[in-house]
Design an enzyme around this catalytic site. Structure first.
Site, mmCIF file in Angstrom:
data_model
loop_
_atom_site.group_PDB
_atom_site.id
_atom_site.type_symbol
_atom_site.label_atom_id
_atom_site.label_comp_id
_atom_site.label_asym_id
_atom_site.label_seq_id
_atom_site.Cartn_x
_atom_site.Cartn_y
_atom_site.Cartn_z
ATOM 1 C CG HIS A 92 -13.396 3.728 3.654
ATOM 2 N ND1 HIS A 92 -14.186 4.647 4.295
ATOM 3 C CD2 HIS A 92 -12.121 4.065 3.941
ATOM 4 C CE1 HIS A 92 -13.436 5.511 4.942
ATOM 5 N NE2 HIS A 92 -12.159 5.180 4.729
ATOM 6 C CG ASN A 120 -1.825 1.143 1.337
ATOM 7 O OD1 ASN A 120 -1.786 2.049 0.486
ATOM 8 N ND2 ASN A 120 -2.658 1.167 2.353
ATOM 9 C CD GLU A 155 -9.106 -1.056 4.412
ATOM 10 O OE1 GLU A 155 -8.576 -0.847 5.531
ATOM 11 O OE2 GLU A 155 -9.470 -0.141 3.660
ATOM 12 N NE ARG A 210 -10.992 13.069 4.202
ATOM 13 C CZ ARG A 210 -10.793 11.751 4.205
ATOM 14 N NH1 ARG A 210 -11.799 10.916 4.409
ATOM 15 N NH2 ARG A 210 -9.588 11.266 3.995
ATOM 16 N NE ARG A 237 -6.079 1.719 0.086
ATOM 17 C CZ ARG A 237 -6.008 2.915 0.646
ATOM 18 N NH1 ARG A 237 -4.848 3.405 1.016
ATOM 19 N NH2 ARG A 237 -7.083 3.623 0.825
#
Ligand code: AMP
Length: 398
Positions: free
Chosen positions: A179, A7, A383, A240, A90
């Protein structure tokens, strides 16, 4: 079969080597500050943690050091790099080009480049990582797994914004979500825990971490998700803002004299529970402050929980019902109080949380009452394992 999962961020690289015979993690680590002063590799394989501080001018050097660490006689876990049967990368955005994982080819790399406009911070780093691995392991098959792929099953009515249609055709403006690898992993696991295949289950998966999103999943397929063109839309997050009146953007820009970049920064980095509380972006700090009577910290949590609850309700309406609710990621897996707050008032949908069972952190368990119509699960996301599984699947069928 051993799979290396990579990743790549702009100056970082996370990795795991997974033995897919038993899905055990053999080694994992993190390289930070690639291309800048103070480059550092932290590796955990055999024996103690191994830390190496050495200049790394680019991702290729970083990948080389990772491979060295994996074969090192003291802390390595393999004898030779050729024991790595495949590499899974990823990728943050595959735009609307990819609805599933694929084997890396030159054309695939070109398409990931095409999607840079949708993930300007991440996709360039992914390409550098893929190229570095292809150079160092030229005969090892590589697979790319997209964060957006799981959401590609959304119907047009869910992914289109009500803007002039040309904004979609000219600038690719639509909802892509994020996600996806996590939502896919937990939705499969939840179906397994329900003792059914994913078919005939209406599910809402809540990935609640520093970044947060909800997905509506029917028959194992995503039909809606809360993140949009970018990860800014939807739930309130660490920093956010999530959903708001879009007219606020020009309003604040004028009022504060901000450039588009400064406004973007305000919404992505200074808002969310950090902006509301003024305490921290970390939910643990906010929970502590709220317990100590900090009104704004309590407000930040209330706004966060209320938004998640609204999404669960709206997705139940969108799906025409709900059979299963899943909590995952840092907060979803660990915050007993957040799960309780979110579920409070959702009994009318058949969602009944068992407070005793809910007293759990970081384990895959059912937390609904015996008489809850909707099954509620806490499921730690993974993940990397999802990426490794997709990689095996594709490489085996090559
Ligand atoms: P993630 O982005 O999935 O790594 O999640 C990070 C977020 O999870 C941070 O805001 C953490 O504060 C939150 N988190 C992790 N552990 C806990 C916990 N025990 N209680 C509340 N929040 C937690």
């Amino acid at each position: 079969m051993k799979v290396l999962v990579i990743n790549c961020g702009s100056s970082s690289l996370k990795y795991q080597l997974i033995d897919m015979e038993n899905e055990n993690v053999l080694a994992k680590g993190l390289v930070e500050r690639i291309g800048i002063e103070g480059s550092i590799l932290t590796h955990k394989g055999k024996g103690d943690k191994f830390v190496l501080e050495t200049p790394m001018k680019d991702h290729q050097v970083a990948v080389e050091l990772v491979l060295n660490a994996l074969v090192n006689k003291d802390h390595g876990v393999i004898n030779d790099v050729c024991e790595i049967a495949a590499v899974g990368h990823r990728i943050v955005s595959g735009g609307d080009i990819y609805s599933k994982s694929v084997i890396v080819t030159d054309e695939v790399v070109e398409n990931i480049k095409e999607c840079i406009k949708l993930a300007p911070l991440h996709n360039p780093a992914h390409i550098v990582g893929i190229n570095a691995c292809r150079t160092l392991m030229p005969t090892t098959p590589m697979v790319v797994v997209f964060d957006t792929a799981f959401h590609q099953t959304m119907p047009e009515k869910a992914y289109m914004y009500a803007l002039p249609y040309e904004m979609y055709t000219k600038h690719s403006v639509r909802r892509y979500g994020a996600h996806g690898t996590s939502h896919k992993f937990v939705s499969l696991k939840a179906a397994e825990m329900m003792g059914k295949d994913a078919k005939n289950i209406k599910m809402v998966t809540c990935h609640l971490g520093n970044g947060a999103s909800c997905s509506a999943v029917v028959d194992g397929k995503c039909v809606d998700t809360s993140m949009g063109l970018t990860p800014l839309e939807g739930l309130v997050m660490g920093t956010r803002c999530g959903d708001m009146d879009p007219a606020i953007v020009p309003y604040i820009m004028k009022a504060e004299g901000l450039s588009p970049e400064e406004m973007d920064n305000l919404m992505n980095k200074k808002s969310g529970v950090l902006g509301l509380s003024g305490v921290s972006s970390d939910f643990r700090d906010i929970e502590d402050a709220a317990k100590n009577g900090n009104h704004r910290a309590k407000l930040a949590l209330d706004v966060f929980h209320y938004r998640v609850r609204k999404y669960i309700g709206s997705y139940a309406a969108a799906m025409g019902g709900i059979d299963c609710l899943v909590f995952t990621a840092g907060l979803g897996e660990n915050s007993i109080s957040s799960r309780e707050e979110i579920c409070e008032g959702l009994e009318f949908l058949g969602i009944k949380l068992d407070k005793e069972k809910n007293n759990v952190r970081g384990k895959a368990v059912e937390v609904s009452t015996e008489d809850s119509r909707v099954k509620i699960y806490v499921i730690p996301t993974n993940e990397e394992l999802m990426i490794a599984r997709d990689t095996v699947e594709l490489v085996k069928n090559k």
